[in-house]
Scaffold this motif. Structure first.
Motif, PDB file in Angstrom:
ATOM      1  N   GLU A   1       0.827  -1.202   0.000  1.00 37.96           N
ATOM      2  CA  GLU A   1       0.000   0.000   0.000  1.00 37.96           C
ATOM      3  C   GLU A   1       0.874   1.271   0.000  1.00 37.96           C
ATOM      4  O   GLU A   1       0.580   2.251  -0.693  1.00 37.96           O
ATOM      5  CB  GLU A   1      -0.902  -0.012   1.221  1.00 37.96           C
ATOM      6  N   GLU A   2       2.006   1.198   0.770  1.00 44.29           N
ATOM      7  CA  GLU A   2       2.870   2.377   0.797  1.00 44.29           C
ATOM      8  C   GLU A   2       3.527   2.591  -0.575  1.00 44.29           C
ATOM      9  O   GLU A   2       3.679   3.704  -1.022  1.00 44.29           O
ATOM     10  CB  GLU A   2       3.940   2.161   1.853  1.00 44.29           C
ATOM     11  N   GLU A   3       3.899   1.531  -1.225  1.00 37.47           N
ATOM     12  CA  GLU A   3       4.490   1.660  -2.561  1.00 37.47           C
ATOM     13  C   GLU A   3       3.478   2.249  -3.520  1.00 37.47           C
ATOM     14  O   GLU A   3       3.799   3.075  -4.398  1.00 37.47           O
ATOM     15  CB  GLU A   3       4.969   0.302  -3.060  1.00 37.47           C
ATOM     16  N   CYS A   4       2.237   1.782  -3.400  1.00 42.11           N
ATOM     17  CA  CYS A   4       1.203   2.324  -4.277  1.00 42.11           C
ATOM     18  C   CYS A   4       0.968   3.827  -3.987  1.00 42.11           C
ATOM     19  O   CYS A   4       0.757   4.630  -4.926  1.00 42.11           O
ATOM     20  CB  CYS A   4      -0.089   1.552  -4.103  1.00 42.11           C
ATOM     21  N   MET A   5       0.999   4.214  -2.769  1.00 44.13           N
ATOM     22  CA  MET A   5       0.798   5.622  -2.421  1.00 44.13           C
ATOM     23  C   MET A   5       1.970   6.484  -2.919  1.00 44.13           C
ATOM     24  O   MET A   5       1.778   7.627  -3.335  1.00 44.13           O
ATOM     25  CB  MET A   5       0.667   5.776  -0.901  1.00 44.13           C
ATOM     26  N   ALA A   6       3.190   5.867  -2.845  1.00 44.37           N
ATOM     27  CA  ALA A   6       4.346   6.631  -3.320  1.00 44.37           C
ATOM     28  C   ALA A   6       4.301   6.772  -4.847  1.00 44.37           C
ATOM     29  O   ALA A   6       4.701   7.799  -5.417  1.00 44.37           O
ATOM     30  CB  ALA A   6       5.612   5.952  -2.883  1.00 44.37           C
TER      31      ALA A   6
END
Length: 339
Positions: A334-339
């Motif tokens: 999820e953090e990768e997607c947000m970044a």
């Protein structure tokens, strides 16, 4: 006699010519001055009265009942009733008329003598069974004795044989007890047959049930054997590995059945591999009947229980760690997607 003509004179003695009538069922005994002259046949006959007289004798069959009281061989008093049927011989009716004064008493005396000479030699049961023997004896005795008196004995019948009331009640009681005993024996035999048949049916049912279970287990073992051989030949697995795989499959099927069941249940995760580490200590087989009566106990080893609990805890811990790793990976994605 009926007067026919006027008085006649013969040797200075007066006589009257009369007609005597004799019925068909009778015979007439003609006496002249008290002396027997001849037998008159049925119809009209002329006689000289008062020098001649006619006496009528019936030719009809007469029956008399003779009751004789006597004892049997086992000292039981019985009263035998014998019916005698007799008639006068038409050709010898003068013997009956002149020789017998009271034929009933004389016939009764002969019957009593015959009965009392036969019954005392018999028991009570034999006396009841020997009816024909008594009839023949009485008839032959009367025929020989009364033939000289112009009497023909047609039949002699034993019509009744009575006992005293107390003896009758005692015999009825004995017979009732005997019949009750026979009935009880028959009922017991019937119950015995029913119980034997029921036991045989139960034994047959158990035999067939055991046979069915044996066939079922044989079919299951043959199926396991065929499965192991098939997987060994196709996949190259060892028999122990095949068994472990089958146990896992059965374990999953059981879990599936629990899930489909409407009854609430609690399932504790337990690795199948730990089953081989559990050892059950079984007592030796009983050698005698006394050993079978002794209490028996199956003991589960403490080390086996501890090992099983340790494996369960490790499995639970690994499950928690796997879930934690999955959550961390999800957050990282999820953090990768947000970044």
């Amino acid at each position: 006699a009926i007067p026919l003509i006027c008085p006649l004179q013969q040797d200075h003695h007066m006589s009257i010519l009369c007609i005597a009538r004799v019925d068909q069922s009778e015979r007439g005994v003609l006496q002249s001055c008290g002396k027997f002259s001849r037998i008159l046949d049925p119809g009209l006959s002329c006689i000289y009265w008062p020098w001649q007289a006619v006496s009528k004798v019936s030719m009809k069959v007469t029956q008399i009942d003779v009751k004789t009281m006597t004892k049997t061989r086992d000292n039981v008093t019985v009263t035998v009733t014998c019916a005698v049927q007799y008639a006068v011989n038409p050709q010898e009716c003068e013997k009956f008329y002149f020789k017998l004064r009271d034929p009933h008493k004389q016939i009764s005396a002969f019957v009593d003598d015959c009965i009392r000479s036969h019954i005392p030699s018999m028991s009570l049961d034999e006396a009841f069974e020997a009816k024909e023997t008594l009839v023949d004896a009485v008839k032959n005795k009367l025929h020989e004795s009364m033939r000289a008196y112009g009497i023909i004995v047609h039949q002699a019948l034993v019509t009744d044989m009575k006992l005293e009331q107390s003896i009758m009640m005692a015999m009825n009681t004995i017979n009732a007890a005997r019949r009750n005993r026979e009935a009880a024996i028959e009922i017991a035999e019937g119950n015995k047959i029913l119980q034997v048949r029921a036991a045989e049916a139960d034994a047959d049912a158990k035999y067939l049930s055991g046979k069915g279970i044996a066939l079922m287990r044989e079919a299951i073992s043959n199926g396991f054997k065929n499965s192991i051989e098939s997987m060994k030949s196709s996949c190259g697995l060892e028999p122990s590995e095949v068994v472990e795989m089958m146990l896992v499959t059965q374990y999953m099927d059981i879990l599936k059945d629990f899930a489909r069941s409407e009854t609430p249940c609690l399932v504790v995760p337990f690795p199948v591999n730990s089953l081989k580490n559990m050892e059950i200590e079984s007592p030796p087989m009983p050698e005698s009947r006394e050993d079978m009566r002794q209490p028996r106990m199956v003991v589960l080893d403490d080390s086996t229980v501890e090992a099983a609990l340790e494996e369960v805890s490790q499995l639970h811990l690994s499950t928690l760690l796997a879930e934690r790793n999955e959550e961390e990976q999800a957050e990282m994605r999820e953090e990768e997607c947000m970044a």
